[in-house]
Write a protein that holds these residues in place. Structure first.
Motif, short mmCIF file in Angstrom:
data_model
loop_
_atom_site.label_atom_id
_atom_site.label_comp_id
_atom_site.label_asym_id
_atom_site.label_seq_id
_atom_site.Cartn_x
_atom_site.Cartn_y
_atom_site.Cartn_z
N TRP A 111 0.77 -1.41 -0.50
CA TRP A 111 -0.26 -0.29 -0.28
C TRP A 111 0.76 1.17 -0.05
CZ3 TRP A 111 -0.99 -3.96 3.42
CH2 TRP A 111 -2.61 -4.68 3.15
N ARG A 112 0.24 2.47 -0.58
CA ARG A 112 0.84 3.57 -0.66
C ARG A 112 0.51 4.37 -0.89
NH1 ARG A 112 4.23 5.51 -5.85
NH2 ARG A 112 2.07 6.19 -6.14
N GLU A 113 0.05 5.59 -0.68
CA GLU A 113 -1.04 6.77 0.10
C GLU A 113 -0.50 7.81 1.02
OE1 GLU A 113 -4.93 5.68 2.43
OE2 GLU A 113 -4.67 3.79 1.29
N GLY A 114 -0.85 9.27 -0.52
CA GLY A 114 -0.19 10.45 0.34
C GLY A 114 -0.28 11.42 0.29
N ALA A 115 0.11 12.67 -0.18
CA ALA A 115 0.66 13.54 -0.52
C ALA A 115 0.10 13.51 -2.02
CB ALA A 115 1.09 14.67 -0.69
N THR A 116 -0.82 13.97 -3.29
CA THR A 116 -0.60 13.47 -4.82
C THR A 116 0.81 14.04 -4.63
OG1 THR A 116 -2.32 14.38 -5.11
CG2 THR A 116 -1.55 13.71 -7.18
N GLY A 117 1.04 15.18 -4.92
CA GLY A 117 2.43 15.70 -5.37
C GLY A 117 4.18 14.48 -5.47
N VAL A 118 3.73 14.22 -4.21
CA VAL A 118 5.22 12.85 -3.16
C VAL A 118 5.08 11.73 -4.17
CG1 VAL A 118 5.78 12.05 -1.59
CG2 VAL A 118 4.92 14.41 -1.46
N LEU A 119 3.97 11.73 -4.01
CA LEU A 119 3.31 9.75 -5.19
C LEU A 119 4.07 9.89 -6.49
CD1 LEU A 119 -0.12 9.36 -4.25
CD2 LEU A 119 2.02 8.24 -3.05
N LEU A 120 3.22 11.17 -7.17
CA LEU A 120 4.18 11.70 -8.32
C LEU A 120 5.49 11.24 -9.29
CD1 LEU A 120 1.56 13.77 -9.80
CD2 LEU A 120 1.30 11.87 -10.58
N SER A 121 6.41 12.02 -7.78
CA SER A 121 7.47 12.23 -7.52
C SER A 121 8.16 10.40 -7.23
CB SER A 121 8.35 13.21 -6.05
OG SER A 121 7.30 14.50 -6.57
N ALA A 122 7.72 9.93 -6.05
CA ALA A 122 7.91 8.90 -5.96
C ALA A 122 7.97 7.88 -7.27
CB ALA A 122 7.15 8.35 -5.36
N ASP A 123 6.62 8.04 -7.92
CA ASP A 123 6.79 7.25 -9.29
C ASP A 123 7.65 7.13 -10.31
OD1 ASP A 123 4.77 6.61 -8.96
OD2 ASP A 123 2.88 8.05 -9.82
N ARG A 124 8.26 8.12 -10.88
CA ARG A 124 9.79 8.53 -10.64
C ARG A 124 10.64 7.52 -10.56
NH1 ARG A 124 7.53 13.66 -11.27
NH2 ARG A 124 8.29 14.55 -9.98
N VAL A 125 11.11 7.37 -9.21
CA VAL A 125 11.92 6.20 -8.98
C VAL A 125 11.35 5.18 -8.64
CG1 VAL A 125 13.11 8.44 -8.12
CG2 VAL A 125 11.93 7.50 -6.73
N THR A 126 10.53 4.52 -8.94
CA THR A 126 9.47 3.29 -9.16
C THR A 126 9.46 2.81 -7.46
OG1 THR A 126 11.78 2.13 -8.45
CG2 THR A 126 11.02 2.21 -10.75
N LEU A 127 9.05 3.70 -6.91
CA LEU A 127 8.68 3.72 -5.35
C LEU A 127 6.85 3.63 -5.35
CD1 LEU A 127 9.36 3.86 -2.37
CD2 LEU A 127 9.70 6.51 -1.85
N THR A 128 6.90 2.65 -5.66
CA THR A 128 5.21 2.40 -5.42
C THR A 128 4.89 0.52 -5.51
OG1 THR A 128 6.28 1.41 -8.21
CG2 THR A 128 5.43 3.91 -8.32
N GLU A 129 3.44 0.52 -5.64
CA GLU A 129 3.26 -0.42 -5.09
C GLU A 129 3.83 -1.91 -5.94
OE1 GLU A 129 -0.58 0.95 -5.62
OE2 GLU A 129 -0.80 1.47 -3.41
N GLY A 130 4.14 -2.46 -5.46
CA GLY A 130 4.48 -4.16 -6.48
C GLY A 130 5.83 -3.74 -7.03
N THR A 131 6.66 -2.77 -5.70
CA THR A 131 8.28 -3.49 -6.32
C THR A 131 9.07 -3.93 -4.83
OG1 THR A 131 8.39 -1.08 -5.39
CG2 THR A 131 8.65 -1.53 -7.68
N ARG A 132 9.98 -4.02 -4.96
CA ARG A 132 10.17 -5.04 -3.55
C ARG A 132 11.20 -3.72 -3.00
NH1 ARG A 132 11.04 -10.55 -3.46
NH2 ARG A 132 9.32 -9.98 -2.65
N TRP A 133 11.45 -3.44 -1.47
CA TRP A 133 12.91 -2.63 -1.04
C TRP A 133 13.73 -3.31 0.30
CZ3 TRP A 133 14.02 3.04 -2.56
CH2 TRP A 133 13.15 2.33 -3.66
N SER A 134 13.94 -4.43 -0.86
CA SER A 134 14.69 -5.17 0.80
C SER A 134 16.04 -4.66 -0.03
CB SER A 134 14.49 -6.83 -0.14
OG SER A 134 15.49 -6.86 -1.03
N GLU A 135 17.17 -4.47 1.02
CA GLU A 135 18.47 -3.81 1.65
C GLU A 135 19.19 -4.89 -0.14
OE1 GLU A 135 19.71 -2.64 5.33
OE2 GLU A 135 20.97 -5.05 4.72
#
Length: 490
Positions: A111-135
């Motif tokens: 899940w990922r929820e929050g400010a629209t502008g931040v979500l759009l910025s996160a999309d540009r660096v693949t900080l999105t639902e379905g991606t893996r962020w393990s070390e």
């Protein structure tokens, strides 16, 4: 764990980010650093680089498509507490130009929820639902590092290993299953560096604790329903010793017996051995299990075989059955075999990780290990091995005490857990190798020297080769092999 100076961070986040950038570049290039990175960051960078994460080109991989993601969300334990997380974090994240992220135990963003502008910025660096962020997938980041360490953590700017995330800051805390103690995921707040605030770490930590509290409350409700549905089975024992167990083996109610808080059970039930040696039968119910304790007799002890003195992967066997194992589980079994009276979680953490060790991480690993090995192998309070143990490194220890060079080299086929960097394993590995080497040299026996020379520990040891060449007779065909290798070394 020391956090960066709040005054520097709050007074001028951009200047502080530039300082961290210089630290990042210096560490990765091996140059002198303007200041040392925090220990939690340094250790995370080491783990990430060992996993071959590229600091310049790394990108979080997309693991799950949207259709599959919906199914994963529905089945995940944190789905039940998502309303609480939204109430606590999303409104704050909106106001602070941040976003809330919830992952599973492997770092997959659910899940990922929050400010629209931040979500759009996160999309540009693949900080999105379905991606893996393990070390292992993307290097140092709050979600992955909190899951790796089992502790809350805040990552600022260039403390991220991968450069494309240096304009971000994030704080995350792990969430544990109140039933098993295992990690179920992490809760994170992320946003641009200019909006950073150290209070975010305290906020996500409190929110994770609140989520765990809700999970405990839900567990208590399920336990009560299970008790009510199954008490008739316990009553039917008519005073004979027994208990009702949850699906995870926790004791919910007992009849005429004392039991630990949790009994190891296998899916489908079967016979188990209790810590005091009594035999019990576990019968599956619609929800949970019915445990019936035998009035007499004891089950045969299980047989644990460890072969860890090798250049290869080694082997772990329980009752002649090969068990797939990780390096961490092999380290745990080695330490427990070396300490038959047992070790606490704190002692194991120190021996595995040094001063930075976390007992919570150890408890979770022990839980997974006990589940894999089955009942009657690893006991608790303290953690100890209850099975009959046959370990090559213990056989070598015995041979060393008896000064039996032939027996020592017969069981010594390589260094103890060659890939391990645990402090206690490193010390035991060096001690065994040095002592076996000296026994072989003192023996002046060609077979014993040949056995040690054939291992990676002795192959390029000139002193061993010289002793071997001197011990072999002129007619021994091995002499030519040893001399040729000695010549290549020289």
């Amino acid at each position: 764990m020391l956090e960066p100076p709040e005054s520097d961070l709050l007074r001028d986040p951009e200047s502080y980010a530039r300082l961290l950038e210089r630290v990042h570049d210096a560490v990765l290039t091996g140059l002198p650093t303007p200041r040392s990175p925090r220990s939690v960051i340094s250790e995370s960078w080491q783990r990430s680089l060992a996993a071959q994460v590229d600091p310049d080109e790394g990108e979080a991989p997309l693991i799950v498509e949207q259709a599959e993601l919906n199914d994963l969300r529905a089945e995940h334990p944190l789905a039940a507490v998502l309303p609480v997380l939204r109430e606590t974090l999303v409104s704050i994240a909106d106001d602070a130009e941040h976003m809330m992220i919830v992952t599973d135990a492997d770092g997959l963003i659910l899940w990922r929820e929050g400010a629209t502008g931040v979500l759009l910025s996160a999309d540009r660096v693949t900080l999105t639902e379905g991606t893996r962020w393990s070390e292992e997938a993307i290097g140092t980041n709050a979600m992955g590092t909190s899951l790796a360490t089992g502790c809350p953590v805040q990552i600022y700017s260039a403390e991220h290993l991968v450069r494309r995330y240096h304009t971000w800051t994030c704080a995350a805390a792990p969430v544990r299953d109140p039933d098993t103690g295992a990690l179920v995921g992490s809760i994170d707040v992320s946003g641009p560096l200019r909006t950073v605030h150290p209070a975010m770490l305290a906020l996500v930590t409190a929110t994770a604790q609140l989520a765990e509290g809700r999970l405990r409350a839900q567990l208590a409700v399920r336990d009560e329903k299970t008790r009510r549905a199954n008490m008739r089975h316990l009553t039917a024992l008519r005073g004979r010793p027994g208990a009702l167990l949850s699906a995870g083996g926790r004791v919910l109610a007992t009849e005429s017996c004392l039991l630990p808080s949790t009994v190891e059970v296998r899916r489908g039930g079967g016979t188990v051995t209790l810590p005091d040696g009594r035999i019990a039968t576990v019968d599956p119910l619609d929800e949970g299990y019915l445990l019936r304790v035998a009035t007499a007799g004891s089950a045969p002890r299980r047989k644990l075989t460890l072969e860890y003195l090798t250049d290869g992967a080694g082997s772990t066997t329980v009752d002649s059955r090969d068990i797939p194992f990780t390096l961490r589980h092999a380290e745990l079994l080695t330490l427990l075999a070396l300490h038959p009276r047992g070790l606490s979680a704190e002692q194991l953490a120190l021996q595995l990780y040094g001063e930075a060790g976390n007992p919570v991480t150890v408890r979770a690993e022990i839980h997974r290990l006990r589940t894999q090995l089955g009942t009657g192998v690893v006991q608790t309070r303290p953690y100890r091995l209850a099975a009959d143990i046959d370990a090559d490194f213990l056989r070598v220890q015995t041979a060393i005490r008896q000064a039996n060079a032939h027996a020592a080299t017969r069981s010594f086929h390589g260094p103890l857990l060659a890939d391990s960097e645990a402090p206690a394993i490193l010390q035991e590995r060096e001690s065994l190798t040095v002592q076996v080497r000296q026994l072989a040299l003192n023996s002046a026996d060609p077979d014993t020297l040949w056995s040690f020379w054939e291992t990676s520990c002795g192959a390029d040891d000139l002193e061993v080769l010289d002793a071997l060449c001197a011990a072999l007779s002129r007619t021994d065909p091995r002499l030519a092999v040893a001399r040729a290798h000695r010549t290549r070394l020289l």
